[in-house]
Each structure stands twice: as structure tokens, then as C-alpha cells.
Design an enzyme around this catalytic site. Structure first.
Site, PDB file in Angstrom:
ATOM      1  N   ASP A  32       0.848  -1.191   0.000  1.00  0.00           N
ATOM      2  CA  ASP A  32       0.000   0.000   0.000  1.00  0.00           C
ATOM      3  C   ASP A  32       0.891   1.250   0.000  1.00  0.00           C
ATOM      4  OD1 ASP A  32      -3.199   0.577   1.044  1.00  0.00           O
ATOM      5  OD2 ASP A  32      -1.762   2.227   1.121  1.00  0.00           O
ATOM      6  N   ILE A  33       0.498   2.225  -0.834  1.00  0.00           N
ATOM      7  CA  ILE A  33       1.299   3.443  -1.001  1.00  0.00           C
ATOM      8  C   ILE A  33       1.256   4.338   0.246  1.00  0.00           C
ATOM      9  CG2 ILE A  33      -0.459   4.981  -1.974  1.00  0.00           C
ATOM     10  CD1 ILE A  33       1.533   5.677  -4.182  1.00  0.00           C
ATOM     11  N   ASN A  88     -13.200  -2.971   2.375  1.00  0.00           N
ATOM     12  CA  ASN A  88     -14.226  -1.927   2.431  1.00  0.00           C
ATOM     13  C   ASN A  88     -15.098  -1.930   1.175  1.00  0.00           C
ATOM     14  OD1 ASN A  88     -13.067  -0.994   4.853  1.00  0.00           O
ATOM     15  ND2 ASN A  88     -11.608   0.275   3.740  1.00  0.00           N
ATOM     16  N   GLN A  95     -14.452   2.917   1.469  1.00  0.00           N
ATOM     17  CA  GLN A  95     -13.805   2.546   0.198  1.00  0.00           C
ATOM     18  C   GLN A  95     -13.450   3.809  -0.587  1.00  0.00           C
ATOM     19  OE1 GLN A  95     -16.124  -0.012  -2.396  1.00  0.00           O
ATOM     20  NE2 GLN A  95     -14.334  -0.576  -3.622  1.00  0.00           N
ATOM     21  N   HIS A 101     -10.528  -4.834  -3.353  1.00  0.00           N
ATOM     22  CA  HIS A 101      -9.205  -5.151  -2.803  1.00  0.00           C
ATOM     23  C   HIS A 101      -9.351  -5.562  -1.356  1.00  0.00           C
ATOM     24  CE1 HIS A 101      -9.978  -0.834  -2.390  1.00  0.00           C
ATOM     25  NE2 HIS A 101      -9.365  -0.909  -1.227  1.00  0.00           N
ATOM     26  N   HIS A 103      -7.315  -5.570   2.242  1.00  0.00           N
ATOM     27  CA  HIS A 103      -6.149  -5.052   2.963  1.00  0.00           C
ATOM     28  C   HIS A 103      -5.554  -6.154   3.830  1.00  0.00           C
ATOM     29  CE1 HIS A 103      -6.976  -0.641   2.375  1.00  0.00           C
ATOM     30  NE2 HIS A 103      -8.189  -1.102   2.168  1.00  0.00           N
TER      31      HIS A 103
HETATM   32  P1  AMP Z   1      -9.851   1.674   0.458  1.00  0.00           P
HETATM   33  O1  AMP Z   1      -9.951   2.920   1.299  1.00  0.00           O
HETATM   34  O2  AMP Z   1     -10.288   0.425   1.163  1.00  0.00           O
HETATM   35  O3  AMP Z   1     -10.512   1.853  -0.895  1.00  0.00           O
HETATM   36  O4  AMP Z   1      -8.297   1.467   0.225  1.00  0.00           O
HETATM   37  C1  AMP Z   1      -7.582   2.038  -0.813  1.00  0.00           C
HETATM   38  C2  AMP Z   1      -6.122   1.852  -0.461  1.00  0.00           C
HETATM   39  O5  AMP Z   1      -5.366   1.963  -1.650  1.00  0.00           O
HETATM   40  C3  AMP Z   1      -5.565   2.894   0.507  1.00  0.00           C
HETATM   41  O6  AMP Z   1      -4.995   2.237   1.627  1.00  0.00           O
HETATM   42  C4  AMP Z   1      -4.523   3.636  -0.319  1.00  0.00           C
HETATM   43  O7  AMP Z   1      -3.405   4.021   0.444  1.00  0.00           O
HETATM   44  C5  AMP Z   1      -4.159   2.613  -1.365  1.00  0.00           C
HETATM   45  N1  AMP Z   1      -3.686   3.142  -2.633  1.00  0.00           N
HETATM   46  C6  AMP Z   1      -4.272   4.109  -3.387  1.00  0.00           C
HETATM   47  N2  AMP Z   1      -3.568   4.308  -4.523  1.00  0.00           N
HETATM   48  C7  AMP Z   1      -2.531   3.422  -4.481  1.00  0.00           C
HETATM   49  C8  AMP Z   1      -1.446   3.144  -5.360  1.00  0.00           C
HETATM   50  N3  AMP Z   1      -1.266   3.810  -6.493  1.00  0.00           N
HETATM   51  N4  AMP Z   1      -0.561   2.178  -5.001  1.00  0.00           N
HETATM   52  C9  AMP Z   1      -0.729   1.500  -3.837  1.00  0.00           C
HETATM   53  N5  AMP Z   1      -1.733   1.718  -2.977  1.00  0.00           N
HETATM   54  C10 AMP Z   1      -2.612   2.676  -3.290  1.00  0.00           C
END
Ligand code: AMP
Ligand code: ZN
Length: 138
Positions: A32-33, A88, A95, A101, A103
């Protein structure tokens, strides 16, 4: 099916670089970024499904099998003390990226998330509880 506008479709397909920790025909698992803890990773199906409502049952089952395998591998590698699986669905549920996805969040003693990765408790009367119970067993 892919969604041309979806960033996770592009990452899963390898069109946008990512720190991949696992890949097979069906999934890519990336760091995760903006991690909640050290090692926070995301299981991305390579096909585009917006959420749990849309993902086929078999793919969801395979994602959970993979989560189980990776939880063990990540726990051994990172020596974490616990593990959260979070998934989520919908903006109201937190979400932010609308490509299914899961986590994978390694947890450590005093990792600063003790009060975050949980929820407040609502007070419900016996009648309210029973009303919900009835809706769920119809
Ligand atoms: P959610 O809030 O469950 O939709 O989670 C989205 C997740 O994606 C968050 O934890 C972000 O930090 C992660 N995220 C968003 N863009 C990227 C990306 N380009 N590379 C890796 N993780 C990402
Ligand atoms: Zn997508």
C-alpha cells in the site's frame, strides 16, 4: 473485464509499476502506497470488480485463501504480533478505490493504530436488536 479508468486495473496488469510481493494469474499483491503499518499490502484481482457485491464467489474465495497464505508468510517475515484483514465496500464504509481489494495489515504492539482499526459501539434496545435479527433471518 478491465475498466480503462481504474488505477488498480492498471497496477494489477503491471502497466503502472508497484511494489509487488506476490503475483499469479488471478491476483497481484502490492504494498500500500500509504500504509497503516509496516507491511500493509493489498490483494488486487486482475479482473475489475468494483466491490464484494460484484466479485464472483469463486474469486472472493480464492482471495481469502491467498490472504490466509500471505498472513502466515508476512507474519513470519515481519515478526508482527497480529494481523487485520480489511475489505471496504462503498464510500460510507471507507472505500476510496472502487476496484475490489483486500487489505493485509500486519499489527504490532504499540503501532499507533490501537484506536483506529476498530469502531464505536452503538447502543441498541432489545426491540431494535430483535427487529434487526428478524430482518436477517428472513
Ligand atoms: P480503500 O480505502 O479500502 O478503498 O483502500 C484504498 C487503499 O489503496 C488505501 O490504503 C490507499 O493508500 C491505497 N492506494 C491508493 N492508490 C494506491 C497506489 N497507487 N498504489 C498502492 N496503494 C494505493
Ligand atoms: Zn479496476
Amino acid at each position: 473485464m478491465r475498466d480503462a479508468e481504474c488505477i488498480f486495473c492498471k497496477i494489477a496488469a503491471g502497466e503502472i509499476p508497484s511494489k509487488t510481493i506476490y503475483e499469479d494469474e488471478q491476483f497481484r499483491v502490492i504494498m500500500d502506497i500509504s500504509p497503516a503499518t509496516k507491511g500493509h499490502a493489498l490483494i488486487l484481482p486482475k479482473e475489475h470488480y468494483a466491490n464484494l457485491y460484484e466479485i464472483p464467489e469463486e474469486v472472493a474465495a480464492d482471495a481469502m485463501k491467498l490472504a490466509k497464505k500471505l498472513a502466515k508468510k508476512m507474519t513470519d517475515a515481519l515478526q508482527c504480533d497480529g494481523f487485520n484483514l480489511i475489505q471496504n465496500n462503498g464510500e460510507v464504509a471507507g472505500q476510496t478505490v472502487f476496484h475490489f481489494h483486500m487489505h493485509l495489515i500486519p499489527r504490532y504492539k504499540n503501532d499507533g493504530n490501537e484506536d483506529k482499526l476498530c469502531w464505536n459501539h452503538v447502543e441498541l434496545s432489545e426491540e431494535e436488536l430483535e427487529e434487526i435479527h428478524q430482518k436477517l433471518i428472513k
